[in-house]
Design an enzyme around this catalytic site. Sequence first.
Site, short mmCIF file in Angstrom:
data_model
loop_
_atom_site.label_atom_id
_atom_site.label_comp_id
_atom_site.label_asym_id
_atom_site.label_seq_id
_atom_site.Cartn_x
_atom_site.Cartn_y
_atom_site.Cartn_z
CG ASP A 1 -4.06 5.73 1.05
OD1 ASP A 1 -5.03 5.01 1.28
OD2 ASP A 1 -3.83 6.80 1.66
CG ASP B 1 -2.23 0.61 1.02
OD1 ASP B 1 -2.25 1.70 0.44
OD2 ASP B 1 -3.24 0.02 1.43
CG HIS C 1 -9.14 -0.71 4.24
ND1 HIS C 1 -8.99 -0.64 2.86
CD2 HIS C 1 -8.55 0.39 4.73
CE1 HIS C 1 -8.32 0.46 2.56
NE2 HIS C 1 -8.05 1.11 3.68
CG ASP C 2 -11.15 3.02 3.48
OD1 ASP C 2 -10.65 2.87 4.61
OD2 ASP C 2 -10.53 3.46 2.50
CD GLU D 1 -8.51 5.36 -1.48
OE1 GLU D 1 -9.43 5.10 -0.71
OE2 GLU D 1 -7.50 5.97 -1.11
O1 TEU Z 1 -8.81 6.38 1.98
C1 TEU Z 1 -9.02 7.61 1.34
C2 TEU Z 1 -10.39 8.16 1.39
O2 TEU Z 1 -10.56 9.27 0.95
C3 TEU Z 1 -11.58 7.46 1.97
O3 TEU Z 1 -11.67 6.12 1.72
C4 TEU Z 1 -11.71 7.75 3.44
O4 TEU Z 1 -10.89 6.92 4.21
C5 TEU Z 1 -13.12 7.54 3.90
O5 TEU Z 1 -13.95 8.30 3.09
C6 TEU Z 1 -13.29 8.00 5.33
O6 TEU Z 1 -14.44 7.43 5.84
C7 TEU Z 1 -7.51 5.96 2.15
C8 TEU Z 1 -7.46 4.66 2.92
O7 TEU Z 1 -8.08 3.65 2.20
C9 TEU Z 1 -8.05 4.87 4.28
O8 TEU Z 1 -8.09 3.69 5.03
C10 TEU Z 1 -7.21 5.90 4.98
O9 TEU Z 1 -7.82 6.23 6.20
C11 TEU Z 1 -7.04 7.16 4.15
O10 TEU Z 1 -6.71 6.90 2.80
C12 TEU Z 1 -5.91 7.98 4.69
O11 TEU Z 1 -4.69 7.36 4.40
#
Ligand code: TEU
Length: 556
Positions: free
Chosen positions: A199, A98, A328-329, A256
Amino acid sequence: MERKWWHNKIAYQIYPKSFLDTNGDGIGDIPGIIEKLDYLKSLGIGILWVSPVYVSPCADQGYDIADYFQIDPMFGTMEDMERLIEEAGKRDIKILMDLVVNHCSDEHEWFQRACADPEGEYGKYFYFAKKENGKLPCNWRSYFGGSVWEQVPGTEWYYFHLFHKKQPDLNWENSRLREEIYGMMNWWLEKGLGGFRVDAIINIKKPLPFKDYPADREDGLCDMGEVLNHTCGIGEFLNEMRDRTFQLYDAFAVGEVFNEKPEELNDFIGENGYFSSIFDFSQTMEGKSTKGWHENRIPTPDDYKRCCFGSQRRSEGVGFYSNVIENHDEPRGVSYYLPKAGQNDMGKKLLAAEYFLLKGIPFVYQGQELGMENMKYASIDEIDDISSRAEYEVCLKAGVSPEEALKAVNQYSRDNSRTPFQWDDSCHAGFTSGTPWLPVNPNYTEINAKKQENDPDSVLNFYRALSRLRRDPRFEDAFVYGKTEPYLEEEPGIMAYFRRWQKQDVLVAGNFGDEAKELEIPSAFAEPERILLANAPVEFKGSSLVLQPFQVAVLG
Ligand code: TEU
Ligand code: CA
């Protein structure tokens, strides 16, 4: 289109902290992943995305990195990581790390030095500013709530963070910073990685100079979506990153990206795009409000279908999306996209087949292949995730009752998908011999890998069948390169499509409704020998296919 090694792969996401704990500390680890490589192989996995395992204080579960060159001891050692790459390689599985480079941890050495001297060399790795006439440089709202500006204690300086205050944003305008990042990426690629999941990458470009945009809530702040609409020029960074890193190693990079405009898709995933692929988040975004979780609307099956088909049309002839129903989000896909009546094994298999056979790279999130479901939370105190806690507050501030706010958290919390993997029906689902860092979903006695392993009708074995089907030489080109042609698109509750490639032709047809439906299909398909896969016995009536509630059939 030039064929690439990743086009026909099936990918799997591991959230290491919750996958398998081998030393009893309650935290999943890299040796745990190695132990399960044969299991992953049995699912036909060719790409394994491992969520962050770098040194991290874990303010945001590893997405706050304090040292990009070290493995956090809670996950294991660098030798473990190297062994993982090697053992995966033996099974023809490529590892994706990641890549979290929009920000690092406030405990990273760069940031420590920067705070000591905001105007010095490391200060330029971040964004620092002082108030002018009592005002901060901009009124943007961080993704986890509150202003993006945080004061450096004991000084007049403020630093910028789009996520948690323990995640200061890196300044990509600074070429020295960019060089550091590329050097770090290549150091990892040299170890034999297959590539990266990238990410939050859309955030690395800020519209500068900082300025306010119209406030959209009573906090006087504005949503980042609005800021991103005003952002242009990210391509320069992303082209450079590709040329200096991924391209040199023929690496797979999946971004992402949430906000690509249709006309930009080619820049992102076209022949010489920034990335090999980006996630299709159109269904994830559907129904989400900028006001908060209490204003969100859950997509119906017809919304879901419309989103999927929209993405399939946009990407046709352009490139490959990566398809997901959860990560995971996000909450568990089966608890989110399926109507209540379909939240059972039948419905789980339907959703699985529908998304898995679309054009693109299917990603399976750990536990999805068992049909793992959302958790039930009786109180906000049971929630670990910082984003869910912040969203709970947003609900309350908007005047929503605590009961309603808790309901929203139950529906959307990121913890839903972060509960430990359910391996068997022993204590803590066989995830750990100690105390799990996050409680196991109590339904593990019913839903677990061991139970499903030997049941030919289990969700797990359905995923295996899907994965074999996708790689069946008779249909592989259709599934990988074939055009997606929606069928009976206007029929409510029905999601059906052809995948067409030269002489290969496949029809996927599913019923998200709770009544049986008769679909007229091309007569050549209405033959028992053309049934490739189904979640219940398939019935034809003349040249019609009869679909029971939540039934799916794949014909070819
Ligand atoms: O996520 C980025 C992001 O903008 C969203 O998925 C956000 O985490 C979500 O809307 C909040 O509820 C990435 C990662 O996948 C996430 O786990 C991290 O928290 C985030 O970046 C910060 O690194
Ligand atoms: Ca452990």
